[in-house]
Every structure is written in structure tokens, then in C-alpha cells.
Scaffold this motif. Structure first.
Motif, PDB file in Angstrom:
ATOM      1  N   SER A  83       0.823  -1.219   0.000  1.00 43.88           N
ATOM      2  CA  SER A  83       0.000   0.000   0.000  1.00 43.88           C
ATOM      3  C   SER A  83       0.853   1.263   0.000  1.00 43.88           C
ATOM      4  N   GLY A  84       1.982   1.226   0.726  1.00 48.41           N
ATOM      5  CA  GLY A  84       2.839   2.395   0.815  1.00 48.41           C
ATOM      6  C   GLY A  84       3.728   2.350   2.040  1.00 48.41           C
ATOM      7  N   ILE A  85       4.176   3.515   2.445  1.00 51.86           N
ATOM      8  CA  ILE A  85       5.036   3.675   3.620  1.00 51.86           C
ATOM      9  C   ILE A  85       4.199   4.298   4.719  1.00 51.86           C
ATOM     10  N   ASP A  86       4.151   3.637   5.845  1.00 52.20           N
ATOM     11  CA  ASP A  86       3.401   4.105   7.001  1.00 52.20           C
ATOM     12  C   ASP A  86       4.423   4.488   8.062  1.00 52.20           C
ATOM     13  N   LYS A  98       0.841   6.598   0.217  1.00 52.16           N
ATOM     14  CA  LYS A  98       0.637   5.619  -0.847  1.00 52.16           C
ATOM     15  C   LYS A  98       1.741   5.729  -1.893  1.00 52.16           C
ATOM     16  N   TRP A  99       2.119   4.580  -2.468  1.00 50.52           N
ATOM     17  CA  TRP A  99       3.203   4.544  -3.450  1.00 50.52           C
ATOM     18  C   TRP A  99       2.900   5.431  -4.648  1.00 50.52           C
ATOM     19  N   GLU A 100       1.660   5.465  -5.088  1.00 56.00           N
ATOM     20  CA  GLU A 100       1.321   6.255  -6.279  1.00 56.00           C
ATOM     21  C   GLU A 100       1.401   7.761  -6.020  1.00 56.00           C
ATOM     22  N   GLU A 176      12.747  -0.378  -2.162  1.00 56.74           N
ATOM     23  CA  GLU A 176      13.065  -0.490  -3.582  1.00 56.74           C
ATOM     24  C   GLU A 176      12.193  -1.511  -4.314  1.00 56.74           C
ATOM     25  N   ARG A 177      11.595  -2.428  -3.595  1.00 56.53           N
ATOM     26  CA  ARG A 177      10.663  -3.368  -4.232  1.00 56.53           C
ATOM     27  C   ARG A 177       9.477  -2.637  -4.832  1.00 56.53           C
ATOM     28  N   TYR A 178       9.083  -1.530  -4.210  1.00 53.48           N
ATOM     29  CA  TYR A 178       7.895  -0.813  -4.651  1.00 53.48           C
ATOM     30  C   TYR A 178       8.200   0.509  -5.341  1.00 53.48           C
TER      31      TYR A 178
END
Length: 188
Positions: A83-86, A98-100, A176-178
Motif C-alpha cells: 500500500s505504501g510507507i506508514d 501511498k506509493w502512487e 526499492e521493491r515498490y
């Protein structure tokens, strides 16, 4: 490979800092009491130092109490998943990013990393957002960040890896995976 990584808080930093703040507070209290009570006639402190001491005592006590309270904080510092970085590093954390919504992520080493890059794992993770107004609710802070010329390097959201209990390489591999990371490391 696990889809989620949870980074726990390193409590040793808060323990060391709370001890230092306690000793600083006690030293300032001693200086102020010595100035007003003069129980050691061989020691004399100027009035300016006593006034500064009176002003510093509440600040040092506040810092001591907040670091002491953080020792019992068992909440994770960072959660990285699909989902992203929390992030919950500081008291004014924004939560899930969120990654986007991330334009780029920069890793900037601390000054000690330049001197000895093999031993230091303390970096700043700087996240540049596509739309920072979605995450930063404080309008004064948002205006200040948008006016800065170095936002592309230091990002809208930045935090130190100092409180990370986990290995820094494991954290960067999972980020880096995302999303690609821009490593800003230029050895001397």
C-alpha cells in the motif's frame, strides 16, 4: 519474501537521551540553587547564568519526560507494504503514504556516513510527494516546504533512521521493491 516489513523502535536512543536530559536538568537546578542559596561560597555564578538556568529548567524537564515516555512506546516506527510507507517516527507523522503519491525517495547520509560509510547506517529518508497538500495538513508548514528550493533533495516528508531497530539495508531493499530510491552518497 514477505509483503510487509515492520520496523520497531530502537529504545536505546531514548534511554540515553533521557539520562542526558536528567543530568542536564539536575546540573542546571544545582547552578540556580547555588546562585540563590550560596551554599558553596567558593562557587559563584553570574546572575545571567541563573536567569538562563531558570528558563532552561522547564525545557529540559519537558524533554526528559517526553524521551522517558517514548521508552515505553512499542508502536512500530515504519511499516512498508504494497500500500505504501506508514511512518510514525515523530509526533507529527502523516501516517500512510501511498506509493502512487510518491514522486521520488532520496536517501541522504548523515555527516558521519561521509567519514566512514561502512559503519554508519544513519540516513535521512526524504520523500518527495506529487501532491503534498494531501498529506501535510499544517498550511504554514506546507507553504514553507513549497517555497524551499531544495525540496527535490530533502523532500516534503523526511525522517531519520536513527530510531530504526532493524538493519537499514533490509529497509531499503523493501522500499526499492515498490519504488526506486535515489541514493545521494558522494564520498569525500
Amino acid at each position: 519474501m514477505n509483503d510487509e516489513i515492520i520496523i520497531l523502535r530502537k529504545k536505546s536512543i531514548n534511554i540515553k537521551t533521557s539520562i542526558v536530559m536528567l543530568f542536564a536538568t539536575l546540573l542546571i537546578i544545582f547552578v540556580v540553587l547555588e546562585h540563590f542559596l550560596n551554599f558553596l561560597p567558593s562557587l559563584t555564578f553570574p546572575p545571567l547564568i541563573a536567569i538562563l538556568g531558570i528558563l532552561l529548567i522547564p525545557i529540559c524537564l519537558f524533554c526528559f519526560i517526553s524521551y522517558l515516555r517514548d521508552i515505553s512506546n512499542s508502536a512500530p516506527v515504519l511499516i512498508i507494504n504494497s500500500s505504501g510507507i506508514d511512518e510514525y517516527v515523530s509526533g507529527n507523522s502523516v501516517g500512510l503514504i501511498k506509493w502512487e503519491d510518491i514522486e521520488c525517495i532520496n536517501l541522504i547520509p548523515t555527516s558521519q556516513a561521509y567519514l566512514n560509510p561502512q559503519e554508519n547506517e544513519n540516513y535521512f529518508i526524504c520523500i518527495v510527494l506529487k501532491q503534498p497538500e494531501m498529506y501535510i495538513k499544517n498550511q504554514k508548514l506546507l507553504a514553507k516546504l513549497l517555497k524551499q528550493k531544495n525540496t527535490k533533495q530533502w523532500g516534503h516528508i523526511r525522517f531519520s533512521t536513527l530510531h530504526f531497530k532493524d538493519d537499514f539495508e533490509r529497509v531499503t531493499r523493501n522500499i526499492e521493491r515498490y519504488h526506486p530510491i535515489n541514493r545521494q552518497f558522494k564520498p569525500l
